[in-house]
Design a protein around this motif. Sequence first.
Motif, mmCIF file in Angstrom:
data_model
loop_
_atom_site.group_PDB
_atom_site.id
_atom_site.type_symbol
_atom_site.label_atom_id
_atom_site.label_comp_id
_atom_site.label_asym_id
_atom_site.label_seq_id
_atom_site.Cartn_x
_atom_site.Cartn_y
_atom_site.Cartn_z
ATOM 1 N N ALA A 27 66.570 90.178 38.381
ATOM 2 C CA ALA A 27 65.325 90.127 37.571
ATOM 3 C C ALA A 27 66.310 90.672 36.202
ATOM 4 O O ALA A 27 65.536 90.634 34.781
ATOM 5 C CB ALA A 27 65.468 92.498 37.495
ATOM 6 N N ASP A 28 67.429 90.307 36.264
ATOM 7 C CA ASP A 28 68.644 90.613 34.389
ATOM 8 C C ASP A 28 68.419 89.113 34.239
ATOM 9 O O ASP A 28 68.927 88.047 34.609
ATOM 10 C CB ASP A 28 70.029 91.030 35.181
ATOM 11 C CG ASP A 28 70.159 91.228 33.589
ATOM 12 O OD1 ASP A 28 70.425 91.046 32.741
ATOM 13 O OD2 ASP A 28 71.284 92.510 33.835
ATOM 14 N N TYR A 29 67.488 88.836 33.045
ATOM 15 C CA TYR A 29 67.587 87.455 31.726
ATOM 16 C C TYR A 29 68.436 87.316 31.804
ATOM 17 O O TYR A 29 69.262 85.813 31.804
ATOM 18 C CB TYR A 29 65.650 88.162 31.363
ATOM 19 C CG TYR A 29 66.286 86.733 30.404
ATOM 20 C CD1 TYR A 29 65.151 85.685 31.012
ATOM 21 C CD2 TYR A 29 66.639 86.523 29.284
ATOM 22 C CE1 TYR A 29 65.448 84.522 30.018
ATOM 23 C CE2 TYR A 29 66.144 85.814 27.958
ATOM 24 C CZ TYR A 29 65.504 84.769 28.350
ATOM 25 O OH TYR A 29 65.484 83.463 28.006
ATOM 26 N N GLU A 30 69.071 88.207 31.138
ATOM 27 C CA GLU A 30 70.516 87.735 30.718
ATOM 28 C C GLU A 30 71.244 87.256 31.455
ATOM 29 O O GLU A 30 72.241 86.509 30.796
ATOM 30 C CB GLU A 30 70.745 88.946 29.418
ATOM 31 C CG GLU A 30 70.132 88.952 28.259
ATOM 32 C CD GLU A 30 69.606 88.477 27.682
ATOM 33 O OE1 GLU A 30 70.794 86.847 27.004
ATOM 34 O OE2 GLU A 30 68.896 87.777 26.338
ATOM 35 N N GLN A 31 72.041 87.960 32.212
ATOM 36 C CA GLN A 31 73.016 87.412 33.324
ATOM 37 C C GLN A 31 72.220 86.303 33.776
ATOM 38 O O GLN A 31 73.056 85.513 34.225
ATOM 39 C CB GLN A 31 72.752 88.776 34.720
ATOM 40 C CG GLN A 31 73.923 88.908 35.530
ATOM 41 C CD GLN A 31 73.917 89.064 36.964
ATOM 42 O OE1 GLN A 31 72.705 90.638 36.990
ATOM 43 N NE2 GLN A 31 75.184 89.703 37.162
ATOM 44 N N ALA A 32 71.171 86.404 34.033
ATOM 45 C CA ALA A 32 70.511 84.723 35.387
ATOM 46 C C ALA A 32 71.131 83.516 34.005
ATOM 47 O O ALA A 32 71.743 82.882 34.556
ATOM 48 C CB ALA A 32 69.326 85.067 35.572
ATOM 49 N N LEU A 33 70.764 84.234 32.458
ATOM 50 C CA LEU A 33 70.971 82.569 31.492
ATOM 51 C C LEU A 33 72.570 82.297 31.944
ATOM 52 O O LEU A 33 73.122 80.898 31.704
ATOM 53 C CB LEU A 33 70.563 83.000 30.123
ATOM 54 C CG LEU A 33 69.339 83.395 30.149
ATOM 55 C CD1 LEU A 33 68.951 83.387 28.306
ATOM 56 C CD2 LEU A 33 68.796 81.662 29.827
ATOM 57 N N ALA A 34 73.249 83.738 32.284
ATOM 58 C CA ALA A 34 74.475 83.329 31.963
ATOM 59 C C ALA A 34 74.962 82.535 32.923
ATOM 60 O O ALA A 34 76.483 81.607 32.942
ATOM 61 C CB ALA A 34 75.152 84.716 31.698
ATOM 62 N N THR A 35 74.812 83.058 34.308
ATOM 63 C CA THR A 35 74.986 82.346 35.634
ATOM 64 C C THR A 35 74.591 80.845 35.077
ATOM 65 O O THR A 35 75.179 79.995 36.329
ATOM 66 C CB THR A 35 74.113 83.322 36.839
ATOM 67 O OG1 THR A 35 74.877 84.281 36.639
ATOM 68 C CG2 THR A 35 74.694 81.994 38.177
ATOM 69 N N LEU A 79 67.129 81.807 39.911
ATOM 70 C CA LEU A 79 65.824 82.555 40.022
ATOM 71 C C LEU A 79 65.304 83.576 39.344
ATOM 72 O O LEU A 79 66.028 84.363 39.338
ATOM 73 C CB LEU A 79 65.145 82.876 41.791
ATOM 74 C CG LEU A 79 64.948 80.944 42.050
ATOM 75 C CD1 LEU A 79 64.829 81.412 43.378
ATOM 76 C CD2 LEU A 79 64.059 79.891 41.315
ATOM 77 N N VAL A 80 64.526 83.630 38.344
ATOM 78 C CA VAL A 80 64.395 85.568 37.493
ATOM 79 C C VAL A 80 62.872 85.596 37.621
ATOM 80 O O VAL A 80 62.400 84.801 37.525
ATOM 81 C CB VAL A 80 65.084 85.217 36.378
ATOM 82 C CG1 VAL A 80 64.631 86.491 35.557
ATOM 83 C CG2 VAL A 80 66.373 84.339 35.599
ATOM 84 N N GLU A 81 62.662 87.083 38.467
ATOM 85 C CA GLU A 81 61.635 87.313 38.651
ATOM 86 C C GLU A 81 61.211 88.085 37.276
ATOM 87 O O GLU A 81 62.069 89.290 36.918
ATOM 88 C CB GLU A 81 61.152 88.137 40.135
ATOM 89 C CG GLU A 81 59.946 88.845 39.880
ATOM 90 C CD GLU A 81 59.471 89.178 41.568
ATOM 91 O OE1 GLU A 81 59.004 88.748 42.224
ATOM 92 O OE2 GLU A 81 60.056 90.652 41.439
#
Length: 150
Positions: A27-35, A79-81
Amino acid sequence: MNLRIFSCLLVAGSFLTTIARGSDWKADYEQALATAKVARKCVLLDFTGSDWCGPCIEMKKVVFSQPAFLSYAKTNLILVEVDYPRRKVLPEKIAKQNARLLHQYGVDNSGYPTVILLSPDGKALGQLEGYDGERPADIIAWIEKLRTKS
């Protein structure tokens, strides 16, 4: 029940659970981008009304929860919901983030579901609007076509 059949079902269930866990939606967009940047994987944003949007619910059932898609996603995607539910309450941080993303990606004009593929560096590579009965293979082919262009 035959022991052999039970054993096969147990192994299959364990395999599917492992795939699903390995491809968890974040759910965390910024965390997903960093990953994604570190892992060199694309990010798939799913803008959805998870508890009220019929096409969104169908897309999740027919595409995003299927073993073929989950297996592919585990290897290739973060994956980001990005959810806009009506009956459940999101954490305040996520609700604010999702409101910002709605405008940032123009989903306030396109509607739900909208799926956006981002490069590992966060650049938008492509967007699908609506759900027209695509299957996992269709979505995977769309992603692969965009990934090879980036």
